[in-house]
Design an enzyme around this catalytic site. Structure first.
Site, PDB file in Angstrom:
ATOM      1  N   LYS A 176      52.101   5.974  49.115  1.00 32.84           N
ATOM      2  CA  LYS A 176      50.933   6.048  48.227  1.00 32.84           C
ATOM      3  C   LYS A 176      50.968   7.448  47.611  1.00 32.84           C
ATOM      4  O   LYS A 176      50.714   8.447  48.279  1.00 32.84           O
ATOM      5  CB  LYS A 176      49.652   5.818  49.035  1.00 32.84           C
ATOM      6  CG  LYS A 176      48.355   6.326  48.404  1.00 32.84           C
ATOM      7  CD  LYS A 176      47.990   5.633  47.109  1.00 32.84           C
ATOM      8  CE  LYS A 176      46.637   6.166  46.624  1.00 32.84           C
ATOM      9  NZ  LYS A 176      46.717   7.576  46.142  1.00 32.84           N
TER      10      LYS A 176
ATOM     11  N   GLY B 268      46.235  15.761  54.750  1.00 32.36           N
ATOM     12  CA  GLY B 268      45.080  15.907  53.865  1.00 32.36           C
ATOM     13  C   GLY B 268      43.832  16.279  54.639  1.00 32.36           C
ATOM     14  O   GLY B 268      43.894  16.911  55.699  1.00 32.36           O
ATOM     15  N   SER B 269      42.690  15.871  54.125  1.00 33.26           N
ATOM     16  CA  SER B 269      41.411  16.253  54.702  1.00 33.26           C
ATOM     17  C   SER B 269      41.119  15.484  55.987  1.00 33.26           C
ATOM     18  O   SER B 269      41.668  14.403  56.225  1.00 33.26           O
ATOM     19  CB  SER B 269      40.285  15.985  53.700  1.00 33.26           C
ATOM     20  OG  SER B 269      40.119  14.577  53.519  1.00 33.26           O
ATOM     21  N   ARG B 270      40.203  16.031  56.782  1.00 33.53           N
ATOM     22  CA  ARG B 270      39.786  15.319  57.994  1.00 33.53           C
ATOM     23  C   ARG B 270      39.090  14.009  57.629  1.00 33.53           C
ATOM     24  O   ARG B 270      39.303  12.980  58.285  1.00 33.53           O
ATOM     25  CB  ARG B 270      38.841  16.188  58.837  1.00 33.53           C
ATOM     26  CG  ARG B 270      38.576  15.565  60.211  1.00 33.53           C
ATOM     27  CD  ARG B 270      37.477  16.264  61.006  1.00 33.53           C
ATOM     28  NE  ARG B 270      37.671  17.683  61.140  1.00 33.53           N
ATOM     29  CZ  ARG B 270      36.973  18.443  61.993  1.00 33.53           C
ATOM     30  NH1 ARG B 270      36.050  17.869  62.786  1.00 33.53           N
ATOM     31  NH2 ARG B 270      37.158  19.731  62.056  1.00 33.53           N
TER      32      ARG B 270
ATOM     33  N   GLU C  21      47.826  14.822  59.683  1.00 31.70           N
ATOM     34  CA  GLU C  21      47.621  16.267  59.772  1.00 31.70           C
ATOM     35  C   GLU C  21      46.394  16.578  58.926  1.00 31.70           C
ATOM     36  O   GLU C  21      46.372  16.269  57.734  1.00 31.70           O
ATOM     37  CB  GLU C  21      48.840  17.025  59.264  1.00 31.70           C
ATOM     38  CG  GLU C  21      48.688  18.521  59.365  1.00 31.70           C
ATOM     39  CD  GLU C  21      49.538  19.252  58.352  1.00 31.70           C
ATOM     40  OE1 GLU C  21      48.993  20.172  57.704  1.00 31.70           O
ATOM     41  OE2 GLU C  21      50.713  18.896  58.183  1.00 31.70           O
TER      42      GLU C  21
ATOM     43  N   CYS D 131      48.034  24.587  54.920  1.00 31.35           N
ATOM     44  CA  CYS D 131      47.349  24.109  56.123  1.00 31.35           C
ATOM     45  C   CYS D 131      47.429  25.123  57.261  1.00 31.35           C
ATOM     46  O   CYS D 131      46.707  25.001  58.250  1.00 31.35           O
ATOM     47  CB  CYS D 131      47.918  22.759  56.559  1.00 31.35           C
ATOM     48  SG  CYS D 131      49.691  22.627  56.388  1.00 31.35           S
TER      49      CYS D 131
ATOM     50  N   GLU E 229      37.092  24.548  58.497  1.00 31.54           N
ATOM     51  CA  GLU E 229      38.080  25.051  57.546  1.00 31.54           C
ATOM     52  C   GLU E 229      37.500  25.107  56.139  1.00 31.54           C
ATOM     53  O   GLU E 229      36.847  24.170  55.686  1.00 31.54           O
ATOM     54  CB  GLU E 229      39.311  24.144  57.547  1.00 31.54           C
ATOM     55  CG  GLU E 229      40.375  24.570  56.554  1.00 31.54           C
ATOM     56  CD  GLU E 229      41.495  23.550  56.405  1.00 31.54           C
ATOM     57  OE1 GLU E 229      42.603  23.941  56.013  1.00 31.54           O
ATOM     58  OE2 GLU E 229      41.252  22.352  56.674  1.00 31.54           O
TER      59      GLU E 229
END
Length: 519
Positions: A177, A234-236, A258, A295, A386
């Site tokens: 994707k 990417g984001s949480r 991650e 990151c 973060e």
């Protein structure tokens, strides 16, 4: 979009990449895919799986090398498009292409070595009571893998990045994707992979790439029964949405996401006393690298308060005030960064120490440095969150035990850094066991930005740094995410896979009756 060997324009909602430096839309328009496109790509991957996973080690290594060669052959067009779509400078993207090619070549070598098969042979013991059968073990590919391109690395963590390279190395077909921020870059890279599939005579379903909305295409991809694992950076919020979708399937699957990490730096007293100014200026160089969009960006600094920390802060302030603002990757990331900085600036007990220089591009992110005390930090969990960008928080401790207290308090991290001298040994020995529980990589007297692609690298860590602390997304061990062990009992010799045959035609190191041998 590339579905197997076909190339087609998505039929849903068209979209454009945005140049974050100017705010302008970039041509051409890209069409979003549909759930039917996901079905086609996954069906092809499923059909390709058995044939692809049993390709020889040499064939699979040659395939990875061919992808690497094709990426080089694209030439300047790849770098130029990536610059337009990401705002990243040429030198950074040329280095990232080198890393992407290096990852592919590393996994070609890993595949060729065959150690990842983890082969073991235990001979039959018919006279033992009870008798032991002939037992043999190897690892095989898990199945087709869904990979989500990352915003901050349009090459190294995207279409042909580490997740794709390690999954293909394991023998898993991949459906990518693509990230909506760099569709043109993704298409160029995807065509290079597609061409390698054809040139190596592999089944077309070994690789596909889709465009489209993450909620529609992403959820459909993770939910498809052919998909057996997911790689995500990417984001949480985004990572946990995929984890939930994967867990709710009739057959739950692993999601290697991650996500978020503040990457604390601990400055021990003697190192701080001797090198405060040098550490402070080097810290700002690391913090502002790539507009802080790594990151592994150092988002927290923990040290004893006093004149030495004041000297560190003074050097950091001077360095930051001299740093020009850098273009951030997307308008959305830029807006989220400014929101995070505003949240820190308005938090009780937090002081703004410095901002970087003003920028002149549409999404120019100014660096930000804040300070607070340990008691305030420990009382406000939001201060640990973060802020993706060049923002960091200095935490002043009133006594040495607070360094370990803060380490215990922190969530899981990708990295933890310790600056120390020989006479900081007692404090370092007390801190290290805590950091081993909290982080995937522990650094001494260095800065966390920069992730070496090698056999010993771990780019992972306990939640929420990742969704699975047992894995790494960078380095040779990343292949393990997409493998599972299979044991073979009393198979006739003519049915055994090459890796488990008695004459060892692949010349692998194997554990034979408990002894590592090349036989």
């Amino acid at each position: 979009m590339l579905i197997g060997q076909s190339t087609e324009h998505g039929s849903e909602k068209p979209f454009h990449a945005i140049n974050p430096a100017t705010g302008e839309q970039l041509a051409p328009a890209f069409g979003s895919g549909t759930v039917l496109d996901v079905e086609r790509a996954c069906a092809l991957a499923d059909q390709a799986f058995d044939a692809y996973r049993e390709t020889t080690l040499a064939q699979r290594a040659a395939f990875l090398e061919k992808i690497a060669d094709n990426l080089i052959d694209i030439g300047p067009a790849l770098i130029e498009r990536a610059m337009q779509e990401s705002g990243l400078p040429q030198v950074r993207l040329e280095g990232e292409r080198g890393r992407t090619v290096g990852q592919l070549r590393l996994f070609a070598k890993v595949v060729g070595d065959g150690a990842w098969l983890a082969t073991a042979l235990d001979s039959a013991l018919p006279k033992r009571t009870p008798p032991r059968p002939d037992m043999r073990l190897r690892k095989i590919a898990l199945g087709p893998v869904a990979v989500f391109g990352a915003s901050n690395f349009p090459l190294a963590f995207s279409v042909a990045g580490g997740d794709t390279a390690s999954a293909l190395a394991a023998g898993c077909p991949v459906v990518v994707k693509a990230h909506g921020a760099h569709p043109g870059t993704s298409e160029l890279v995807a065509k290079a992979v597609q061409a390698a599939v054809a040139a190596c005579g592999l089944p077309e379903g070994v690789f596909s790439m889709l465009h489209g909305d993450g909620r529609t295409i992403g959820q459909a991809l993770v939910s498809h029964p052919a998909i057996k694992a997911v790689g995500f950076t990417g984001s949480r919020q985004g990572g946990m949405a995929l984890v939930r979708a994967a867990a709710q399937r009739a057959e739950p699957i692993p999601v290697y996401a991650e996500m978020s990490s503040s990457n604390p730096m601990f400055l021990l007293p003697n190192a701080l006393a001797r090198h405060a100014a040098r550490i402070g200026s080097g810290f700002i160089d690391s913090l502002t690298l790539g507009a802080g969009q790594f990151c592994t960006n150092p988002g927290l600094v923990v040290a004893m308060g006093g004149p030495d920390l004041d000297a560190f802060c003074a050097a950091a302030v001077t360095a930051l005030e001299g740093k020009p603002a850098s273009t951030m990757l997307t308008p959305g990331i830029y807006a989220a960064y400014n929101d995070g900085v505003s949240r820190l600036a308005g938090a009780p007990g937090v002081t703004l120490l410095a901002r970087g220089q003003q920028g002149n591009t549409a999404c120019a992110g100014k660096g930000a440095l804040f300070a607070t005390d340990a008691a305030t930090f420990l009382a406000n969990p939001a201060l640990e969150e973060e802020v993706f960008g060049a923002s960091s928080l200095v935490i002043k401790c009133s006594e040495i035990g607070q360094l370990r207290q803060i380490a215990e308090y922190l969530d899981g991290q990708l990295t933890a850094t310790v600056f120390l001298e020989q006479d900081d040994q007692q404090e370092a020995r007390g801190l290290l066991p805590v950091l081993e529980r909290k982080a995937g990589r522990i650094l001494v007297n260095g800065y966390p930005t920069g992730v070496e692609v090698c056999h010993a690298m771990v780019h992972g860590g306990p939640f929420p740094a990742t969704s699975d602390s047992r894995s790494t997304s960078v380095g040779a061990s990343a292949i393990d995410r997409f493998l599972r062990p299979v044991s073979y009992q009393d198979l006739p010799s003519w049915l055994l896979p090459e890796a488990l045959q008695d004459d060892n035609p692949l010349q692998l190191w194997r554990v034979r009756d408990g002894v590592p041998v090349r036989a």
